[in-house]
Scaffold this motif. Structure first.
Motif, PDB file in Angstrom:
ATOM      1  N   ARG A 111      51.042 -48.502  31.198  1.00 53.23           N
ATOM      2  CA  ARG A 111      50.816 -47.254  30.484  1.00 53.23           C
ATOM      3  C   ARG A 111      51.882 -47.028  29.419  1.00 53.23           C
ATOM      4  O   ARG A 111      51.609 -46.488  28.360  1.00 53.23           O
ATOM      5  N   ASN A 112      53.118 -47.436  29.729  1.00 54.81           N
ATOM      6  CA  ASN A 112      54.219 -47.307  28.768  1.00 54.81           C
ATOM      7  C   ASN A 112      54.365 -48.594  27.967  1.00 54.81           C
ATOM      8  O   ASN A 112      55.469 -49.086  27.734  1.00 54.81           O
TER       9      ASN A 112
ATOM     10  N   GLY B  77      48.198 -46.404  26.957  1.00 57.93           N
ATOM     11  CA  GLY B  77      48.828 -47.720  26.848  1.00 57.93           C
ATOM     12  C   GLY B  77      47.824 -48.833  26.613  1.00 57.93           C
ATOM     13  O   GLY B  77      46.967 -48.743  25.726  1.00 57.93           O
TER      14      GLY B  77
ATOM     15  N   ARG C 187      58.364 -54.998  31.601  1.00 55.70           N
ATOM     16  CA  ARG C 187      56.905 -54.994  31.443  1.00 55.70           C
ATOM     17  C   ARG C 187      56.332 -56.405  31.399  1.00 55.70           C
ATOM     18  O   ARG C 187      55.112 -56.589  31.454  1.00 55.70           O
TER      19      ARG C 187
END
Length: 374
Positions: free
Chosen positions: A110-111, A141, A254
């Motif tokens: 999402r980020n 995202g 990530r």
């Protein structure tokens, strides 16, 4: 789609206490129809009120949301292949999208980073141009970027499918309301949850099995080691689907999820062309369909003469047969392992599982596992 009375029966049964998808299908196998199963429910499995089921169907019609049951011809063929396929789907938009010949799920953080979002959008755009339906969860995202890339394809008329962890009438997150409306106009919004269902943490992992099952494969762009995207990838593997991952810089958290997936055997891809080539190679591999019981009246004895659901397992346990609850743990045990270790046949084990599930003493996990509720 199912006839009026049948759809009300299905709404009522799937929303009754302690009845999930797997229990729903077991009840249908035993009683032949949702109506018969409702009549046979024990008191502890409180039936969902009939008037509320009728109201649900009326509201769906008012909101132009289609109700598709597992027995309908336009129910997604890929989704029907999984053990816990939703008995009922709410669909807003173009139902034909659900049975696209080739589809790919795209998930991620999402980020997400700007380069990650851009890459997800580019891949989704190229795949859509080449006839691949993009499926995602409409989260901020990576999900949103994939949906937007797909819809910008084909002269800005590309279709895409969003699977919600809320009711099909509830855009989530709220910032994606415009995206929700665009997807409904060009593709399809789907959910297994009743209309009006607000966001709940428990519903999103449940939603992920639908995201992965609707496609031949799942692409993970960016994700942490403990993200929902990795849950989706694991579910895809358990469902017999392929998993693709974009490698990333090791120092970026990530990238940890995709990098681990690649180490564990996921396909390393860098662009849409890589995915198209791998999907073409996989075309010959077919997933064997699971045969679902068709809701119809079977040649059964009159309902008054049939054993009630609560009576079936009681008879088995009262004859001195092994109680499978002794084999269970909170961490979960495979059903095949229970059958092997207990010496019971699969029918006897299934009946005991059904009783324990309806008592609220166990829960089903992915991969055909059963776990005690703590």
């Amino acid at each position: 789609m199912a006839a009026g009375k049948d759809i009300i029966d299905i709404i009522q049964l799937i929303n009754s206490a302690n009845v999930g998808p797997i229990t729903f299908y077991k009840l249908l196998e035993t009683y032949g129809s949702a109506a018969n199963a409702l009549n046979a429910l024990p008191c502890k499995c409180k039936a969902f009120p009939r008037h509320l089921a009728e109201r649900e169907a009326e509201l769906a019609q008012k909101l132009n949301i289609s109700l598709i049951t597992f027995a309908d011809n336009n129910y997604p063929a890929q989704l029907r292949n999984i053990e816990d396929a939703p008995p009922l789907l709410y669909v807003k938009g173009n139902i034909d999208c659900l049975n696209s010949p080739i589809s790919l799920s795209v998930v991620g953080a999402r980020n997400a980073s700007l380069p990650g979002r851009k890459l997800a959008s580019q891949i989704a755009h190229t795949l859509t141009e080449n006839g691949v339906m993009i499926v995602s969860g409409m989260a901020r995202g990576i999900d949103a970027a994939a949906h937007k890339g797909a819809m910008y394809a084909c002269r800005q008329s590309g279709a895409t499918i969003a699977v919600l962890g809320t009711g099909a009438d509830i855009p989530y997150p709220a910032e994606n309301k415009t995206l929700y409306e665009q997807i409904a106009a060009q593709g399809a919004i789907i959910s297994e949850l009743p209309l009006g269902t607000e966001p709940s943490a428990n519903n999103f992992p449940r939603r992920n099995r639908i995201v992965s099952a609707l496609s031949q494969g799942t692409l993970v762009v960016e994700a942490s080691l403990h993200s929902g995207s990795l849950i989706t990838a694991r579910l895809a593997l358990e469902q017999g689907r392929d998993v693709y991952a974009i490698p990333g810089f090791p120092a970026d958290g990530r990238s940890a999820g995709p990098n681990k997936l690649i180490k564990d055997g996921a396909y390393l891809v860098e662009n849409a062309e890589d995915i198209l080539n791998l999907m073409q190679q996989a075309q010959s591999r077919q997933i064997r369909p699971i045969q679902r019981p068709v809701q119809k009246e079977l040649f059964l004895p009159p309902l008054d003469n049939q054993p009630k659901t609560a009576d079936i397992p009681e008879a088995a346990l009262s004859t001195g047969e092994i109680n499978i609850i002794d084999f269970l743990t909170p961490g979960g045990v495979y059903v095949d392992e229970i059958i092997r270790e207990s010496g019971l046949d699969s029918a006897a084990v299934s009946l005991q599982i059904l009783e324990l599930e309806m008592d609220g003493r166990i829960t089903r996990l992915a991969g055909n596992k059963i776990a005690l509720i703590k």
